[in-house]
Design a protein around this motif. Structure first.
Motif, mmCIF file in Angstrom:
data_model
loop_
_atom_site.group_PDB
_atom_site.id
_atom_site.type_symbol
_atom_site.label_atom_id
_atom_site.label_comp_id
_atom_site.label_asym_id
_atom_site.label_seq_id
_atom_site.Cartn_x
_atom_site.Cartn_y
_atom_site.Cartn_z
ATOM 1 N N GLY A 34 -43.862 14.253 24.282
ATOM 2 C CA GLY A 34 -42.753 15.057 24.748
ATOM 3 C C GLY A 34 -41.555 14.256 25.200
ATOM 4 O O GLY A 34 -40.479 14.826 25.413
ATOM 5 N N GLY A 35 -41.723 12.962 25.327
ATOM 6 C CA GLY A 35 -40.649 12.102 25.761
ATOM 7 C C GLY A 35 -39.735 11.687 24.631
ATOM 8 O O GLY A 35 -39.878 12.123 23.484
ATOM 9 N N SER A 36 -38.798 10.807 24.962
ATOM 10 C CA SER A 36 -37.773 10.382 24.014
ATOM 11 C C SER A 36 -37.622 8.873 24.012
ATOM 12 O O SER A 36 -37.872 8.202 25.013
ATOM 13 C CB SER A 36 -36.422 11.009 24.361
ATOM 14 N N LEU A 37 -37.200 8.359 22.879
ATOM 15 C CA LEU A 37 -36.809 6.972 22.724
ATOM 16 C C LEU A 37 -35.634 6.912 21.772
ATOM 17 O O LEU A 37 -35.495 7.765 20.890
ATOM 18 C CB LEU A 37 -37.934 6.115 22.147
ATOM 19 N N ARG A 38 -34.798 5.904 21.938
ATOM 20 C CA ARG A 38 -33.755 5.636 20.971
ATOM 21 C C ARG A 38 -33.926 4.231 20.427
ATOM 22 O O ARG A 38 -33.835 3.255 21.172
ATOM 23 C CB ARG A 38 -32.355 5.789 21.566
ATOM 24 N N LEU A 39 -34.163 4.153 19.135
ATOM 25 C CA LEU A 39 -34.270 2.879 18.458
ATOM 26 C C LEU A 39 -32.906 2.436 17.959
ATOM 27 O O LEU A 39 -32.081 3.259 17.567
ATOM 28 C CB LEU A 39 -35.233 2.961 17.278
ATOM 29 N N SER A 40 -32.691 1.139 17.973
ATOM 30 C CA SER A 40 -31.456 0.568 17.462
ATOM 31 C C SER A 40 -31.773 -0.451 16.385
ATOM 32 O O SER A 40 -32.813 -1.106 16.419
ATOM 33 C CB SER A 40 -30.661 -0.118 18.582
ATOM 34 N N CYS A 41 -30.884 -0.572 15.436
ATOM 35 C CA CYS A 41 -31.002 -1.560 14.378
ATOM 36 C C CYS A 41 -29.652 -2.208 14.191
ATOM 37 O O CYS A 41 -28.701 -1.549 13.756
ATOM 38 C CB CYS A 41 -31.478 -0.912 13.076
ATOM 39 N N ALA A 42 -29.571 -3.470 14.515
ATOM 40 C CA ALA A 42 -28.336 -4.223 14.369
ATOM 41 C C ALA A 42 -28.355 -4.982 13.058
ATOM 42 O O ALA A 42 -29.317 -5.686 12.753
ATOM 43 C CB ALA A 42 -28.153 -5.175 15.545
ATOM 44 N N ALA A 43 -27.286 -4.841 12.301
ATOM 45 C CA ALA A 43 -27.174 -5.479 11.001
ATOM 46 C C ALA A 43 -26.140 -6.591 11.039
ATOM 47 O O ALA A 43 -25.102 -6.468 11.691
ATOM 48 C CB ALA A 43 -26.792 -4.465 9.931
ATOM 49 N N SER A 44 -26.441 -7.658 10.348
ATOM 50 C CA SER A 44 -25.495 -8.752 10.202
ATOM 51 C C SER A 44 -25.450 -9.182 8.749
ATOM 52 O O SER A 44 -26.357 -8.897 7.971
ATOM 53 C CB SER A 44 -25.865 -9.934 11.094
ATOM 54 N N GLY A 45 -24.399 -9.883 8.380
ATOM 55 C CA GLY A 45 -24.218 -10.304 7.002
ATOM 56 C C GLY A 45 -23.120 -9.493 6.343
ATOM 57 O O GLY A 45 -21.975 -9.538 6.774
ATOM 58 N N ARG A 46 -23.476 -8.755 5.307
ATOM 59 C CA ARG A 46 -22.520 -7.887 4.644
ATOM 60 C C ARG A 46 -22.032 -6.810 5.595
ATOM 61 O O ARG A 46 -22.760 -6.392 6.495
ATOM 62 C CB ARG A 46 -23.137 -7.272 3.393
ATOM 63 N N THR A 47 -20.818 -6.369 5.368
ATOM 64 C CA THR A 47 -20.243 -5.342 6.224
ATOM 65 C C THR A 47 -21.163 -4.140 6.328
ATOM 66 O O THR A 47 -21.735 -3.679 5.340
ATOM 67 C CB THR A 47 -18.861 -4.918 5.704
ATOM 68 N N PHE A 48 -21.319 -3.650 7.532
ATOM 69 C CA PHE A 48 -22.234 -2.550 7.803
ATOM 70 C C PHE A 48 -21.904 -1.323 6.976
ATOM 71 O O PHE A 48 -22.807 -0.612 6.520
ATOM 72 C CB PHE A 48 -22.199 -2.217 9.297
ATOM 73 N N SER A 49 -20.625 -1.052 6.781
ATOM 74 C CA SER A 49 -20.211 0.145 6.047
ATOM 75 C C SER A 49 -20.632 0.123 4.587
ATOM 76 O O SER A 49 -20.562 1.149 3.916
ATOM 77 C CB SER A 49 -18.698 0.332 6.151
ATOM 78 N N GLY A 50 -21.054 -1.006 4.085
ATOM 79 C CA GLY A 50 -21.491 -1.120 2.710
ATOM 80 C C GLY A 50 -22.929 -0.718 2.457
ATOM 81 O O GLY A 50 -23.406 -0.842 1.325
ATOM 82 N N TYR A 51 -23.628 -0.237 3.465
ATOM 83 C CA TYR A 51 -25.045 0.053 3.362
ATOM 84 C C TYR A 51 -25.373 1.492 3.715
ATOM 85 O O TYR A 51 -24.868 2.031 4.703
ATOM 86 C CB TYR A 51 -25.860 -0.840 4.300
ATOM 87 N N THR A 52 -26.210 2.093 2.902
ATOM 88 C CA THR A 52 -26.995 3.227 3.352
ATOM 89 C C THR A 52 -28.151 2.679 4.191
ATOM 90 O O THR A 52 -28.773 1.687 3.813
ATOM 91 C CB THR A 52 -27.528 4.031 2.160
ATOM 92 N N MET A 53 -28.398 3.298 5.324
ATOM 93 C CA MET A 53 -29.398 2.803 6.254
ATOM 94 C C MET A 53 -30.530 3.811 6.406
ATOM 95 O O MET A 53 -30.307 5.020 6.379
ATOM 96 C CB MET A 53 -28.776 2.531 7.622
ATOM 97 N N GLY A 54 -31.716 3.289 6.603
ATOM 98 C CA GLY A 54 -32.867 4.163 6.755
ATOM 99 C C GLY A 54 -33.864 3.647 7.765
ATOM 100 O O GLY A 54 -33.831 2.476 8.162
ATOM 101 N N TRP A 55 -34.722 4.557 8.172
ATOM 102 C CA TRP A 55 -35.844 4.230 9.041
ATOM 103 C C TRP A 55 -37.145 4.628 8.361
ATOM 104 O O TRP A 55 -37.240 5.713 7.768
ATOM 105 C CB TRP A 55 -35.749 4.948 10.384
ATOM 106 N N PHE A 56 -38.126 3.757 8.458
ATOM 107 C CA PHE A 56 -39.469 3.998 7.970
ATOM 108 C C PHE A 56 -40.446 3.694 9.091
ATOM 109 O O PHE A 56 -40.088 3.053 10.076
ATOM 110 C CB PHE A 56 -39.778 3.117 6.755
ATOM 111 N N ARG A 57 -41.674 4.136 8.926
ATOM 112 C CA ARG A 57 -42.677 3.827 9.927
ATOM 113 C C ARG A 57 -44.030 3.640 9.261
ATOM 114 O O ARG A 57 -44.294 4.156 8.182
ATOM 115 C CB ARG A 57 -42.763 4.921 10.998
ATOM 116 N N GLN A 58 -44.880 2.893 9.928
ATOM 117 C CA GLN A 58 -46.224 2.658 9.441
ATOM 118 C C GLN A 58 -47.190 2.724 10.609
ATOM 119 O O GLN A 58 -47.104 1.916 11.536
ATOM 120 C CB GLN A 58 -46.340 1.314 8.733
ATOM 121 N N ALA A 59 -48.075 3.692 10.551
ATOM 122 C CA ALA A 59 -49.101 3.853 11.565
ATOM 123 C C ALA A 59 -50.323 3.027 11.181
ATOM 124 O O ALA A 59 -50.531 2.713 10.003
ATOM 125 C CB ALA A 59 -49.483 5.320 11.712
ATOM 126 N N PRO A 60 -51.152 2.674 12.164
ATOM 127 C CA PRO A 60 -52.357 1.901 11.857
ATOM 128 C C PRO A 60 -53.225 2.597 10.815
ATOM 129 O O PRO A 60 -53.517 3.788 10.935
ATOM 130 C CB PRO A 60 -53.077 1.811 13.200
#
Length: 119
Positions: free
Chosen positions: A15-41
């Motif tokens: 029921g709680g909340s978290l905010r994940l962040s992903c910082a990108a470096s290298g090529r300009t950030f605006s040049g990327y579609t960004m996604g999140w994936f997850r893997q459970a045990p």
């Protein structure tokens, strides 16, 4: 070349909340579609959400739709995953990934951040 670094994972109650962040470096950030994936045990890596480079369109897996929100701040070269109403089944390592302009695949991946949701 681009490097992605996730942060913000941790332990939360159901029921709680978290905010994940992903910082990108290298090529300009605006040049990327960004996604999140997850893997459970013991499970395969699965798609969670993405935000499209061209128009900011967002897409979510059915399992997180209505609870998670992906967003980006181009000025900060950062993409976020706001996770609300967390469930134990959300427990996984969460990975940030990037699709460079002109690509159809997530070519770059972060190291992952652990999210654990207790009941």
């Amino acid at each position: 070349q681009v490097q992605l670094v996730e942060s913000g994972g941790g332990l939360v109650q159901a029921g709680g909340s978290l905010r994940l962040s992903c910082a990108a470096s290298g090529r300009t950030f605006s040049g990327y579609t960004m996604g999140w994936f997850r893997q459970a045990p013991g499970k395969a890596r699965e798609f969670v959400a993405r935000i499209r480079r061209s128009d900011g369109n967002t897409l979510y897996s059915d399992s997180v739709k209505g609870r998670f929100t992906i967003s980006r701040d181009n000025a900060k070269n950062t993409v976020y995953l706001q996770m609300n109403s967390l469930k134990p089944e959300d427990t996984a390592v969460y990975y940030c990934a990037a699709v460079p302009t002109g690509s159809n695949s997530f070519d770059y991946w972060g190291q992952g951040t652990q999210v654990t949701v207790s009941s």
